[in-house]
Structure formats: C-alpha cells, structure tokens
Design a protein around this motif. Sequence first.
Motif, PDB file in Angstrom:
ATOM      1  N   VAL A  97      -8.912  35.296 -67.113  1.00  0.00           N
ATOM      2  CA  VAL A  97      -9.964  35.510 -66.126  1.00  0.00           C
ATOM      3  C   VAL A  97     -11.220  35.929 -66.873  1.00  0.00           C
ATOM      4  CG1 VAL A  97     -10.713  36.789 -64.095  1.00  0.00           C
ATOM      5  CG2 VAL A  97      -8.291  36.198 -64.376  1.00  0.00           C
ATOM      6  N   HIS A  98     -12.278  35.157 -66.731  1.00  0.00           N
ATOM      7  CA  HIS A  98     -13.528  35.424 -67.439  1.00  0.00           C
ATOM      8  C   HIS A  98     -14.472  36.177 -66.504  1.00  0.00           C
ATOM      9  CE1 HIS A  98     -12.182  32.700 -70.617  1.00  0.00           C
ATOM     10  NE2 HIS A  98     -11.728  31.957 -69.629  1.00  0.00           N
ATOM     11  N   PRO A  99     -15.109  37.235 -66.997  1.00  0.00           N
ATOM     12  CA  PRO A  99     -15.876  38.119 -66.108  1.00  0.00           C
ATOM     13  C   PRO A  99     -17.185  37.517 -65.622  1.00  0.00           C
ATOM     14  CG  PRO A  99     -16.116  38.814 -68.381  1.00  0.00           C
ATOM     15  CD  PRO A  99     -15.085  37.731 -68.390  1.00  0.00           C
ATOM     16  N   GLU A 100     -17.645  38.038 -64.498  1.00  0.00           N
ATOM     17  CA  GLU A 100     -18.970  37.708 -63.981  1.00  0.00           C
ATOM     18  C   GLU A 100     -20.016  38.003 -65.046  1.00  0.00           C
ATOM     19  OE1 GLU A 100     -22.034  39.384 -60.533  1.00  0.00           O
ATOM     20  OE2 GLU A 100     -19.896  39.903 -60.479  1.00  0.00           O
ATOM     21  N   GLY A 101     -21.002  37.132 -65.162  1.00  0.00           N
ATOM     22  CA  GLY A 101     -22.052  37.320 -66.162  1.00  0.00           C
ATOM     23  C   GLY A 101     -21.798  36.579 -67.455  1.00  0.00           C
ATOM     24  N   SER A 102     -20.592  36.020 -67.608  1.00  0.00           N
ATOM     25  CA  SER A 102     -20.304  35.222 -68.802  1.00  0.00           C
ATOM     26  C   SER A 102     -21.089  33.917 -68.744  1.00  0.00           C
ATOM     27  CB  SER A 102     -18.810  34.906 -68.882  1.00  0.00           C
ATOM     28  OG  SER A 102     -18.024  36.075 -68.908  1.00  0.00           O
ATOM     29  N   THR A 103     -21.476  33.425 -69.902  1.00  0.00           N
ATOM     30  CA  THR A 103     -22.075  32.102 -70.000  1.00  0.00           C
ATOM     31  C   THR A 103     -21.001  31.135 -70.471  1.00  0.00           C
ATOM     32  OG1 THR A 103     -24.309  32.913 -70.479  1.00  0.00           O
ATOM     33  CG2 THR A 103     -23.792  30.683 -71.168  1.00  0.00           C
ATOM     34  N   VAL A 104     -20.822  30.043 -69.727  1.00  0.00           N
ATOM     35  CA  VAL A 104     -19.773  29.078 -70.057  1.00  0.00           C
ATOM     36  C   VAL A 104     -20.407  27.753 -70.471  1.00  0.00           C
ATOM     37  CG1 VAL A 104     -18.085  30.166 -68.546  1.00  0.00           C
ATOM     38  CG2 VAL A 104     -19.533  28.344 -67.637  1.00  0.00           C
ATOM     39  N   PHE A 105     -19.657  26.980 -71.268  1.00  0.00           N
ATOM     40  CA  PHE A 105     -20.165  25.709 -71.792  1.00  0.00           C
ATOM     41  C   PHE A 105     -18.998  24.862 -72.267  1.00  0.00           C
ATOM     42  CE2 PHE A 105     -20.478  29.213 -74.757  1.00  0.00           C
ATOM     43  CZ  PHE A 105     -19.743  28.785 -75.849  1.00  0.00           C
TER      44      PHE A 105
END
Length: 445
Positions: free
Chosen positions: A70-78
């Motif tokens: 689970v990746h937290p809110e505010g992470s930048t994904v690409f």
Amino acid sequence: MGGEWTSTTLGAICSFATGSAFPKSAQGDMVGKYPFIKVSDMNLPGNDRFITIANNWVSKETQARLRAKVHPEGSTVFAKIGVALTYNRRRILTQPALIDNNMMAAIPIAGLVDHLFFYYMLCTIDFNEVAVGTALPYLNISDLSRITVRLPSLKDQQAIACILGTLDDKIELNRRMNQTLEDIARAIFKSWFINFDPVRAKAAVRRAYPNWTNAQISRAACPNLKPEIAELFPDSFEDSELGEIPKGWEVGTLGDVADHPRRSVQPSQIEPQTPYIALEHMPRRCIALSDWSTGDGLESSKFSFKKGEILFGKLRPYFHKVGVAPVDGVCSTDIVVIAPRTPFYFALVMGIVSSDEFIEYTNAGSTGTKMPRTSWAEMTRYDIALPPKALAQAFTDRVVPEVDRIIAAIHESRTLAALRDALLPKLISGKLRVPDAERIVGRCV
C-alpha cells in the motif's frame, strides 16, 4: 534564495517502492478500499497531475491475501518499464493506493520535502537517462537513488509548489469546465433527438387538453425551454422505418446532413508549424482536443481540416475518439474530417457522431480484426430522425457558444501550460526567484 539550497540525492529525500502483480481475478471491481493504479490510469481525463480516477479497486482482504504494498497518499508514481517509461509521466496519489508491477512509487520524506514540490522536481528529471536495457528499458531503485538534486528550504519548496500549482489548478479548472459544457450539450442532444423528451411531454399535455394552442401546450409541457424553442417540437409521433419519430420529421442518414471534405495534403505542402493531430492526440469520450504537435517532419500525406470541423478516429472506433478542431491544421488519414452540409446542422452532426449509438454502429460495421476501422461510406449510411431546419438551427444556436468557450479554454490552458513548463526548470533549479515568478504568474491567472 539561491544560497539556501543544498545539494543532495533522491535517495536521501525519498524512498522508492515497486508495485505488485495482480491476477486477472483481482481486477475489474469498481468498489473497494484501495484503488489499484495501472499505467493506463495515468492517461485518464482528470488524472493529469493527481490520480483521482481508477478503473480497478480492491478490498482490504484482497490486498492482504495478495500481500500487495500500500503506497501512501502524496507519493509520486510513474512507469518503471517499457515504452510507457519513455513518456516520463508523473502522477500524485491522492489516497493510499496499490500500483501494478509496471510502476514505481517515490515517497517523499515528511518534514524534509513538500510532496507537491517533490512531484514538480521529479517532472524535471528524465528517467530515461538512468534506464537500463534497450529493447525493454527499465528503472533500478539504486540508479534512481543516486540522482543528484538541489533542495531549498521547506518554506521555499512550498512557495514554488504554490506557484506551479496555481497554473495547474487553472488548467484543471478549465478541463472540468469543458467537461461540464460537453455534458450539457450531450444531454440536450439526447433529450431532444434521441429520447424526444419535449415531444413526449407535449403529447401528454395535448391528450389532457386537446383544445389548447401550441403555445399553451409548449409552456405547460416544457417550462424549462424558451417558448420559441418549445414551439418547434410537435406534440405527437408518427410511424416510420425507424419506429416512432416526431410528427413532421423525416427519416434520413448522416450523409444527408454531413460531408467529408477530402483535402489531401502532401508533406511538401505542410508548413513546419502547422498544427498536426494524430489519433494519439485525441482523448476518449471528449470533444475538447487540447493536444497537438506540428507538421515538422511529416513524411506521408494528410488531411487538412479547419477550425470548428469535427474529427472522428476511424481506426478502432470503439475508442470513441471524436472532437471539434480548435485550430486549422492537418491530421492523420486514420481520422475522418466531418463538416455539416450547412452551418445550422453543426450541433446535430456533432451530437450524432459523438453519441454512443453512433460509435456502436461504426464499430459493428468496421472491417479488419486486429485493427478494425470504419469508413466514411459506412458512416454516411447511419439512419437518423431528421428534425426541421428551424429546430436544427435552434440547437446549433444553443450549443455553439459552449463549443466556443471550450475552444477558448483549450487555448488558455495551452498558454498556461507553456508558462508552467518555462518556469518549472528555473524554479526547481533556483535560477528564478519566487517573487519574480509570482509577478509573472499573477499577470496570467
């Protein structure tokens, strides 16, 4: 401000995490605790900066069973692998989410890096420069972590993010306004020319008050329409080969109201700065065409189009790529240029060719298996209930101002995006001071 900046690495200000593999059985749900973000979700309208829409959701139980991160809110994904990586797209998670194993998340360290500034910082870095492999390039966490960056104070980070965010906020506001305007036009078309709502309402009033005048029935049945428009609708139906249609209307085809101006243009005739629209520039289910490149380097013949003409993607028509040209330009020959035979048919033609019913028709009649395509000859045979010219004119008069607003917003957003792209590297590098940037932006928004 420049003296407060320090040199560091991405690995010192964030942590990187890869995505998780998801079996087909875990995909397809539209409800759940966590959105499951795929590379394709980054291209959805509304996901230009923040991920707000996802086509897949998973429950907490499914997430636990799959042991998905689970990746937290505010992470930048690409994207971390393949062709998608080359586009250098970045998006910010607006809530805890799962990402697929073709993606990666960069999680800024709270208190050290503002998450919005961090996103803009990543937008200035070309990850292709550290990608490994040629046939199928991919990213390594170790290589990403060694990328050097310059970092200002947290206060300056927030100021920079605010300046750039103001421009993106206005661009997003324009996109939402355009979507609303399109939804309104689409709803009116469906009500008037597909469901025949005003006719049905007037027919019901006529049965109750057979001696009333057309004006009286129109006012009672269609209180939300201008009287002069309501009176253009009949108050009964008649049989036709299409089934029941409003009395006095005719059975016609798209070819009766629209034409395909075949203006073939050779590469030698195309000026380098001529706007060029290909299928990849056309969003799905959106008439606002906000993206285009230029004619520089084109090597094959194209079709020319004029501002206000309608462009229809004939290759794999189920992608529903239909839009109104916001400029004069040239387009791929996989796009059909459509123009109304007379100006008062513009809105009717736009409503027809952008409707779900028409897309289904063109898809059913497409030829080819791997790359099905429709043709203008097939499109012209689409049956329609043809309204009187006065009603077609009234609909065009109602819709054209909204289309004009959509086109104006497109051009404004492109200007704002160009300003953002010019300011971005200068602000992130510290070459432009925040007060100077604030003055520039203040004159534009």
